[in-house]
Structures are given as C-alpha cells and as structure tokens.
Scaffold this active site. Structure first.
Site, PDB file in Angstrom:
ATOM      1  N   ARG A 238       0.586  -1.133   0.098  1.00  0.00           N
ATOM      2  CA  ARG A 238       0.193  -0.217   0.168  1.00  0.00           C
ATOM      3  C   ARG A 238       0.678   1.203   0.064  1.00  0.00           C
ATOM      4  NH1 ARG A 238      -3.233  -2.371  -1.511  1.00  0.00           N
ATOM      5  NH2 ARG A 238      -5.295  -3.123  -0.848  1.00  0.00           N
ATOM      6  N   GLU A 267      -4.162   7.343  -5.210  1.00  0.00           N
ATOM      7  CA  GLU A 267      -3.846   6.745  -6.290  1.00  0.00           C
ATOM      8  C   GLU A 267      -5.733   7.476  -6.679  1.00  0.00           C
ATOM      9  OE1 GLU A 267      -3.700   2.323  -5.849  1.00  0.00           O
ATOM     10  OE2 GLU A 267      -1.867   2.862  -5.123  1.00  0.00           O
ATOM     11  N   HIS A 285      -0.964  -0.220  -9.635  1.00  0.00           N
ATOM     12  CA  HIS A 285      -1.589  -1.131  -8.822  1.00  0.00           C
ATOM     13  C   HIS A 285      -2.081  -2.570  -9.357  1.00  0.00           C
ATOM     14  CE1 HIS A 285      -3.783  -0.632  -4.890  1.00  0.00           C
ATOM     15  NE2 HIS A 285      -4.233  -2.299  -5.003  1.00  0.00           N
TER      16      HIS A 285
HETATM   17  C1  DGY Z   1      -5.621  -6.203  -2.806  1.00  0.00           C
HETATM   18  O1  DGY Z   1      -6.590  -7.465  -3.168  1.00  0.00           O
HETATM   19  O2  DGY Z   1      -6.139  -5.462  -1.941  1.00  0.00           O
HETATM   20  C2  DGY Z   1      -4.965  -5.095  -4.207  1.00  0.00           C
HETATM   21  O3  DGY Z   1      -3.833  -4.534  -3.527  1.00  0.00           O
HETATM   22  C3  DGY Z   1      -6.242  -4.956  -4.955  1.00  0.00           C
HETATM   23  O4  DGY Z   1      -6.565  -3.504  -4.677  1.00  0.00           O
END
Ligand code: DGY
Length: 319
Positions: A238, A267, A285
């Site tokens: 993240r 994002e 992402h």
């Molecule tokens: C998740 O599944 O958390 C991925 O990072 C997509 O947001």
C-alpha cells in the site's frame, strides 16, 4: 426467491455471469460512488454488496445502508477502505479475498524487482526510440539480482510467496514480521522483529504488509537512510506505508539505485514527480490484474455472500 445483491463496479464477465446465476444481481458498468451505492441498496433492498478498494465503506457510509444489508464483500485482499468496527456494530459482515491473489501479487513484485534492478524502464525507452547506437561494456549497467539479500517487510501469504520466488533467483531472505514464522514457513530466512535492525541488511527491500495505522509511513527519511547505499526499493503493498517525499529524497540523493512501485499514496492521481526518475519502474496498482485472479477474487467474494446469507459466518469474515 433469489437474494438481491449489488456489484457496483465493472465486474469481470465470468464473475458477472456467476452473480446473475446465483443472485438477483445488479451489475454496474462503471465504478459507482458511495452515494450511488447507498441509494441503490435502498431501492433494491440489497442483502449483499461486493465492493472494490476505491469504494470506501466508512462509518458514515455504513450508517446510511439499509438494514437489509448483511454483508459487504470486498474483491481485494486489502481492507483499509472498510471500517471493521462500524460494520461489526451494525452486524454487517465484512469479508476480503485472501489467498487467491497471492501468486499474482508476488509475481508482480518480482516483475518490479527485476525491472528496477535491470533498468527495464530505460531499456524499453531506448528500444522505443529506435536504439541505433551500441553501448559500451560500461554503459547502461544494472545490478545483479542473483545472490542479493532481499528484505521482506510483512511475511504473510504474499511476503512468503515473494520469498519463494526470490529463492529461485538464489537470493538470501531476511524478513520482518510481527511474529516469527515456524521453520517450515521460514525456510531458512532470517527473522528480525525490528524493521530498523533489518534495513541495513536489505540490498533489496520489498514491502508486503497491509496498510494500517501501525504501518503508515513506516518508510520515512530515517528508514531509507538505514538501507545500504545503492539499495532497490519495491512496494506492491500500500502507498500509505511510504512517505513519498522521503522516497523522492532517497532517489534524488541516489541512496537508492532504483525503485519498483505498484502502489502510491494517492491513487490514481499519483505524485508525478516519481515518473521523472527513469530508474523508477511504475505500474498502476495491478498486482491482482490477471484474468484468472480477478475471476477468483470475484468468485470468492460471491462465496462469502452466499455463506453470510445462509446465516453462516463467511469464511473470510474480518470480524
Ligand atoms: C488488494 O487486493 O488489496 C489489491 O491490492 C488490490 O487493491
């Protein structure tokens, strides 16, 4: 009568098909806003809602949902967009989709790692602009991946899958996790209970921990300074784990050889200064973005809904 559920985003075709076979499903053709989701939930007396990470289910949003809603299933492993305490207080199950995206996210970490170490972005730019000039033996050199020490911050499923892949590249693994893993999962990796103690060993650092209050800006100026010179920094976890201004300073000062980033503090409006560094390999992402995995995530979210609506505790309940 089939239960009313909402998929307020553009779901993969196979997921949409399964949802309409099993439920009275509303499937949107774009990502709906929270206000639109709340309105639809009232109109359709929705019992379950599948959401995606941009659809933040805050305390305020949860409070406005009708009592018909029994479960919100996020089609993601991360759940930093969901207020677990508020949902629990209302008796609404929250679920995520662990396991099914582990491999693809770990694959993307390796894609970023290799491209960062081997200057993938610059090579691509050279080829796209026609090449046309050979390079001497001392030009455009990357750094060798095999034999490097990879530090993994967050040794859950994804961290372990990154370690498994890195072992295939002859890398030495060190890791930092709240708890030490049992030997069969540790597989010879060296455990650090303290990130700061691990950082000086990380020729390459991969972040694989969830975005929580405890991990916010875990990589700040002081943490980057503890890495060895010429380190490579990878983040598929993240953006909130990283103080991006500190990352930019570490790139400017050439403390870092390169970085590979799939996630950002903001994002999709990521800090465009990051793209000015040609040694930063960027993806938007996309860790779980394969046909197989996005289907599996959707199926898993629907399974959770099915279980909750049968009165069971869903397999991936977050509370
Ligand atoms: C998740 O599944 O958390 C991925 O990072 C997509 O947001």
């Amino acid at each position: 009568m089939r239960a009313s559920i909402l998929l307020p985003y553009r779901a993969p075709e196979n997921v949409a098909k399964l949802a309409t076979e099993r439920f009275d499903a509303f499937i949107a053709d774009r990502e709906l806003t929270i206000d639109e989701i709340i309105t639809l939930a009232h109109e359709r007396k929705a019992r379950g809602i599948v959401v995606v990470p941009k659809q933040r289910m805050s305390n305020e949003a949860l409070a406005q949902l009708p009592d018909s809603v029994k479960i919100i299933a996020t089609s993601s492993v991360g759940f930093d967009h969901l207020d677990i305490e508020a949902a629990k207080a209302r008796g609404i199950f929250l679920t995520n989709t662990p396991d099914v995206l582990t491999e693809c996210t770990a694959d993307l970490a390796m894609l970023l790692l290799i491209n960062a170490c081997r200057r993938g972005r610059e090579y691509l730019q050279i080829m796209e602009s026609g090449w046309r000039r050979t390079f001497s033996q001392s030009e455009m050199l990357g750094i060798k991946v095999s034999g490097k020490t990879l530090g993994i911050y967050g040794m859950g499923r994804i961290g372990q899958a990154v370690a498994d892949r890195a072992r295939g590249f002859g890398m030495k693994i060190v890791y930092c996790n709240r708890k030490r893993l049992p030997p069969e999962l540790e597989k010879g990796a060296t455990y650090f209970s303290d990130l700061n103690a691990m950082l000086p060993h990380c020729q390459i650092l991969s972040l694989n921990a969830p975005g929580t209050a405890a991990t916010k800006h875990i990589m700040h100026d002081g943490a980057f300074a503890l890495l060895p010179d010429n380190a490579v920094f990878i983040n598929v976890a993240r953006g909130s784990l990283v103080d991006e201004e500190a990352l930019i300073r570490a790139l400017q000062s050439k403390k870092l050889f390169a970085a590979g980033l799939d996630v950002f503090e903001n994002e999709p409006d990521y800090n465009l200064r990051l793209k000015e560094f040609h040694n930063v390999f960027l993806t938007p992402h996309m860790g779980s973005a394969t046909q197989e995995t996005r289907d599996a995530m959707g199926y898993r979210a629907l399974e959770n809904i099915e279980q909750a609506l049968k009165g069971q505790r869903p397999q991936d309940s977050l509370w």
